[in-house]
Scaffold this active site. Sequence first.
Site, PDB file in Angstrom:
ATOM      1  N   CYS A  33       1.294  14.039  -5.554  1.00 11.78           N
ATOM      2  CA  CYS A  33       1.305  12.605  -5.862  1.00 11.78           C
ATOM      3  C   CYS A  33       2.283  12.289  -6.984  1.00 11.78           C
ATOM      4  O   CYS A  33       3.118  11.403  -6.859  1.00 11.78           O
ATOM      5  CB  CYS A  33      -0.108  12.137  -6.226  1.00 11.78           C
TER       6      CYS A  33
ATOM      7  N   CYS B 164       3.506  10.037  -4.055  1.00 10.11           N
ATOM      8  CA  CYS B 164       3.252   8.609  -4.290  1.00 10.11           C
ATOM      9  C   CYS B 164       4.095   8.004  -5.419  1.00 10.11           C
ATOM     10  O   CYS B 164       4.659   6.922  -5.261  1.00 10.11           O
ATOM     11  CB  CYS B 164       1.785   8.394  -4.665  1.00 10.11           C
TER      12      CYS B 164
ATOM     13  N   LYS C 112       7.942   8.087  -4.906  1.00  7.70           N
ATOM     14  CA  LYS C 112       8.170   7.237  -3.716  1.00  7.70           C
ATOM     15  C   LYS C 112       8.116   5.761  -4.082  1.00  7.70           C
ATOM     16  O   LYS C 112       8.983   4.976  -3.720  1.00  7.70           O
ATOM     17  CB  LYS C 112       7.100   7.587  -2.663  1.00  7.70           C
TER      18      LYS C 112
ATOM     19  N   TYR D  63       3.122   7.518   7.766  1.00  8.76           N
ATOM     20  CA  TYR D  63       3.294   6.932   6.439  1.00  8.76           C
ATOM     21  C   TYR D  63       4.662   7.266   5.846  1.00  8.76           C
ATOM     22  O   TYR D  63       5.425   6.393   5.448  1.00  8.76           O
ATOM     23  CB  TYR D  63       2.276   7.552   5.477  1.00  8.76           C
TER      24      TYR D  63
ATOM     25  N   GLU E  54       7.929   4.800   5.347  1.00  9.58           N
ATOM     26  CA  GLU E  54       8.267   4.427   3.970  1.00  9.58           C
ATOM     27  C   GLU E  54       9.703   4.824   3.638  1.00  9.58           C
ATOM     28  O   GLU E  54      10.461   4.047   3.048  1.00  9.58           O
ATOM     29  CB  GLU E  54       7.286   5.075   2.993  1.00  9.58           C
TER      30      GLU E  54
ATOM     31  N   HIS F 247      -4.344 -21.296  -4.963  1.00  8.94           N
ATOM     32  CA  HIS F 247      -3.184 -21.996  -4.416  1.00  8.94           C
ATOM     33  C   HIS F 247      -2.081 -22.131  -5.453  1.00  8.94           C
ATOM     34  O   HIS F 247      -2.380 -22.364  -6.620  1.00  8.94           O
ATOM     35  CB  HIS F 247      -3.641 -23.395  -3.963  1.00  8.94           C
TER      36      HIS F 247
ATOM     37  N   GLU G 184      -4.390 -16.880  -0.078  1.00  8.05           N
ATOM     38  CA  GLU G 184      -5.379 -17.926   0.243  1.00  8.05           C
ATOM     39  C   GLU G 184      -5.633 -18.005   1.746  1.00  8.05           C
ATOM     40  O   GLU G 184      -6.684 -18.478   2.172  1.00  8.05           O
ATOM     41  CB  GLU G 184      -4.945 -19.286  -0.311  1.00  8.05           C
TER      42      GLU G 184
END
Length: 454
Positions: free
Chosen positions: A42, A47, A50, A177, A181, A434, A439
């Site tokens: 990681c 991760c 990346k 994945y 990516e 908003h 939303e």
Amino acid sequence: MSFDYDLFVIGGGSGGVRAARMAAGTGARVALAEEFRMGGTCVIRGCVPKKLMVYASSFSQAFEDAAGFGWDVPSASFDWTKLIAAKDAEITRLEGLYRGGLNGADVTTYDARATLSDAHGVTLSTGETFTAAHILVATGGRPFVPDVPGAEHAITSNEVFDLPEMPKRVLVVGGGYIACEFAGIFNGMGAKTHQFYRGAQILRGFDGEVRGHVSDAMIARGIDLHLGTDVVKIDKQADGLHVSCTNGAVCVVDQVLYATGRVANTEGLGLESLGLSLGRTGEIPVNEYSQTAIPSVYAVGDVTNRVNLTPVAIREAMAFVDTVFRGIPTPVDHDLVPTAIFTQPEIGTVGMGEDEAAKTCDIQVYRAAFRPMANILAGRDERMLMKLIVAKDSQKVLGCHIVGPAAGEMIQMAGIAIKMGATKADFDRTCAVHPTAAEELVTMKNPIEVAQVA
Ligand code: NDP
């Protein structure tokens, strides 16, 4: 029998480091051995670097979009060497934090490879041997490359973060994945990016509409995505790597990145000689408490091939410590794990996709697809997709799928509600924020028609 340690952890990645620190926090005598760099996949080659590269690559679009907001951006250029140096400095800083955390928790660390010699014994590559009441295997995984002629010319996610220069032409193989990516990363950095996936649509296992939406957007952004296509062989020639494809074409590129899955790091650990049989991809079978068939040996993280995500490894590590060192038997909950895929555009997802859910009960599907506000002045056609999958009878939200800017951030929040068992009515009675894209999650009024599976 007295042991040198209460716990010996093999592997200094997300799972191993967390388990070591937490166990030491209970007063246990803990050691950890790591053969490479502290932080694991990681932090060192997964991760974290990346995500830094995703940030770097996304500036090309930001510069383009800025014009629509009145900015005159002079032509921008990208320096791969500068990025890699900055990334390396950050990884080194994080590695230092991991080491500091272990030292601060009084965990003894060994920069060496460790193997199991028996149910309570560990041998290091330095020749030292230790005994421990419990051994935790947290050795993670490594890239798998299929046996294709010329595959030795290809790189994997182990090498991609340290390339001396950015490839101008790149082929990414795989549709999961990592492949999706990295196709986005290279494309955003300006490389001519091809991607081959052997199946009919990328990102198998995700919601069908999400897969289609993302693959269309990746193609629209410039990725040359070939579905139903694989590599036959790779020849290294003076002008680059000549990749012969199953469709008869030859693609010439500077680098071929294989992202065709990962296998567990269990080779040569001594597990089989202890009588522990491994799974099909070399993974260590464990029970709900991460305990192997040998009662003193536990395993967490990718080496167990359950849900191969960093935060899951960390939770498995904490459940292990609760179970073994706090006397609170804690099974690991692998249900409804939210996740983000840093494709461009980004995906955030939790729970079941439409097809998967429809196999379990009658469902209602709510969908919103719209141009996010920022894209309007930017003159960008890319749309955002949001889906809620709802059980018709109970009205529980079974899945939430988002594609677009900040999808990963949004899904963390939606994940809390869905984990708590929120119904569609709970979403509806939550006031909208908003103006945001999020939303839409609380303003989807009518379900779309879906065929129900009996
Ligand atoms: P994945 O399992 O996600 O994808 C592997 C891809 O390679 C699939 O498209 C698969 O095709 C294809 N493939 C497998 N074998 C072959 C073969 N022999 N020839 C051609 N294609 C093949 O693996 P990744 O390597 O992308 O990622 C590993 C894991 O790491 C992920 O499952 C995920 O858990 C984790 N990860 C998480 C990230 C995140 O959270 N954002 C980022 C990166 C990784 P098919 O679908 O047909 O099987």
